[in-house]
Design an enzyme around this catalytic site. Sequence first.
Site, PDB file in Angstrom:
ATOM      1  N   GLU A  95      35.818  57.775  41.917  1.00 19.00           N
ATOM      2  CA  GLU A  95      36.807  58.841  42.053  1.00 19.00           C
ATOM      3  C   GLU A  95      36.466  59.844  43.148  1.00 19.00           C
ATOM      4  OE1 GLU A  95      39.470  58.344  40.833  1.00 19.00           O
ATOM      5  OE2 GLU A  95      39.108  56.990  39.156  1.00 19.00           O
ATOM      6  N   ALA A 105      48.120  58.135  38.660  1.00 19.74           N
ATOM      7  CA  ALA A 105      48.243  56.749  39.112  1.00 19.74           C
ATOM      8  C   ALA A 105      47.012  55.977  38.649  1.00 19.74           C
ATOM      9  CB  ALA A 105      48.381  56.675  40.626  1.00 19.74           C
ATOM     10  N   GLU A 119      44.738  55.908  45.761  1.00 20.31           N
ATOM     11  CA  GLU A 119      44.724  54.608  45.065  1.00 20.31           C
ATOM     12  C   GLU A 119      44.433  53.452  46.014  1.00 20.31           C
ATOM     13  OE1 GLU A 119      44.626  54.919  41.964  1.00 20.31           O
ATOM     14  OE2 GLU A 119      45.243  57.014  42.036  1.00 20.31           O
ATOM     15  N   GLU A 172      42.138  51.564  32.257  1.00 16.02           N
ATOM     16  CA  GLU A 172      40.959  52.378  32.553  1.00 16.02           C
ATOM     17  C   GLU A 172      40.878  53.578  31.600  1.00 16.02           C
ATOM     18  OE1 GLU A 172      38.674  53.966  36.520  1.00 16.02           O
ATOM     19  OE2 GLU A 172      40.770  54.504  36.300  1.00 16.02           O
TER      20      GLU A 172
END
Length: 836
Positions: free
Chosen positions: A383, A325, A361, A190
């Site tokens: 996010e 993460a 996550e 990502e």
Amino acid sequence: MVNTHRKLILNIYCSAIILPQICICSQFTSSSNDQYNENPGVFPVATNGEPFPWRELRLPTKVIPLHYDLFVHPNLTSLDFVASEKIEVLVRDTTQFIILHSHGLEIMNATLQSEEDLRYKKSGEKLTVLSYPAHQQIALLVPEKLMADLRYSVAIDFQAKLADGFEGFYKSTYRTLGGETRTIAVTDFEPTHARMAFPCFDEPLFKANFSIKIRRESRHIALSNMPKVKTIEREGGLLEDHFETTVKMSTYLVAYIVCDFASVSGTASSGVKVSIYASPDKWSQTHYALEASLKLLDFYENYFNIHYPLPKLDLVAIPDFESGAMENWGLVTYRETSLLFDPKTSSTSDKLWVTKVIAHELAHQWFGNLVTMEWWNDIWLNEGFATYMELISVNVTYPELQFDNIFLNDCFEVIKSDSLNSSRPVSKQAETPTQIQEMFDDISYKKGACLLNMLKDFLSEEKFKKGIIHYLKKFSYRNAKNDDLWSSLSNSCLESDFTSGGFCYSDSKTTSNTLTFLEENVEVKDIMTTWTRQKGIPLVVVEQEGRLLKLRQERFLNGVFRDDPEWGALQERYLWHIPVTYSTSSSNAIHRHLLTSKTDTLYLPEKTSWVKLNVDSNGYYIVHYEAHGWDQLIAVLNQNHTLLRPKDRIGLIHDAFQLVSIPSDVLKIVYSVGAQTTEGWNYLLEQYGLSLSGAEKNKILYALSTSKHQEKLIKLIDLGMEGKVIKTQDLASLLYAIARNPKGQQLAWNFVKENWTHLLERFELSSFPMRIIISGTTSHFSSKDELQEVKLFFESLQTQGSYLEIFQIVLETISKNIKWLEKNLPSLRNWLLISI
């Protein structure tokens, strides 16, 4: 933004499971005609000097991927890998080329097979491969045009070095207790780094299924998104692991690791196997993460009313990892300090951090993985939601950690940066990899979460939750954009709620597409667009006159005052739809009002001695009380502070400090006393190298950075650049800490200037560590000479084609510091004289 005028190719509903039939989502736009054939001169030039048949940063949509069959063989001795892939594609419109992403890969061979070739087992036709590195693209030129509505298979052989940084398919190392250095290979894709590991359609909209095979030595294990199906023995004692085919997903979520890690496992209530992996010497630190992961996975499955879609979930602690993460579907990777917990050396705050990151996550397994934003301009949908879900999930699973306070502090933190003119909107156009990388900041994460919390508070938790579930179920295995979310939150009816007449009767108190607690019907979209499409934060000015409550909104700008010449221009065209909440002295009720204009007047139903806006600080705005408003609230607090809620008291303190541009001191004194002597400093450095606890290492490293001896600070920086004792991944936070030390301020800044080229070899220009390095070593400056020095350096980088938004933020921050000093220094001097 992605074009909203869609051309429907086939009216087929995309199923949430893997089907043998062709499934075409209407989210793809149709490409224009082949301009390349008509006028190749207007196109860029490939590396071999031929015209490259595509000139856009975004890929064409004439060809879309359906399935990747990927084979990878990393060599952890020579630190390279060989690989091959077969991509099954669907041609949606006749074309003579296929454009893919590829970055740093050596393409050795590419062939094409039609459905007929596959049916009769004919060999593929060799393809001409053109490369255009500026856009990280390759073009596969086919001998004959690909026909619309047919499937083809593209086979590519390629190889590359394992990357030295933290992106793509890269190497990571760790030291055993016996002093041996071991190497593992890990992915981190990502946002735009899958193209560094295999040629692919590396945009979130191009979802596909992936079948992955990893070849390895017997001393290693291989992990990927899905469970292993079988292991085959190959020549030379090598083993080849075959993994189940994934669900439909974007390339940035693909993951695979070759390592020698140990694990601990457990089973969630739904039967999902959860495993925590770490280097063998740190296996004992994995148990808390397993406990937290099982509790949080159970929570999310119940909350969303959607089962986690994969049969397993692995969480892996990586020795070298750039971010906190990464939510790869089924194989989540973490920095060691974000996953491992040692009861002997880790504190309660360390426990909270690990819990928070795991919660974040795991939320992504639904928000981001199951439903993915159409394009990176809406990364906040991933996010912001994951950050918001930290609050919801941790409060339920670990209430003793008191996460409410942490979340409120996150909102206060992002307000500081959002009140600068150099801030940006939550949803902003981003095209280049650098622009995309810059979207991963506090605006996407923290502001996004705070806005969602405000909306939840205004809609009601029940309606908000129902809308989220509607959104996730409707767009499962698909892509979505801002408006899709607002639509789901306005109309939270699920498919099962509709009667045969097409009307939803699941909630008799709501009207579809409207907010009925308002006097006027207002769409959620109308409210939230004002928060996502414009930058900044509003200031709500309130004045009470008897039973009249006068409201006024303006843009709040830190460091810009009403008497400044630029104040008026910076206020123009800024208007928010603000969900105002307020409480009064006369009742315990929470009153609600949507402020949609610059000014408004409310009539209080009864006489009251005080009014407090932004109940529980759930709103993303600052409040100023004119006339006697502040005095009235101060009187209440002096009389009986419990008359105001705890979060209301915190909010008042925060707003008061914001209203008077006070600089914040971010230094946290940890361990620093022992580091002030030579013996203590040397001992701490030795302990840093021996410690297996990431939490303890963080505390020690900060203490080392507080030394008053510059030669010790220089030694720390050298160790960070070397990357052995102090990992290079920690260099950014180290420089940040040193710059907060008065003895290290100029030292850190000089190092950045003199070693800029070397820093770029270790970190991407737009990466989070580089932004920390740039801002951390400059944002404490407060003189015009320092401003000029920083400005000249940034301008020299701009002439080299390297310029980031962070540069403008830094310059504005220094200017704000200068202004604050000029405005307040005389008062401070007088105060000091009086005190003396």
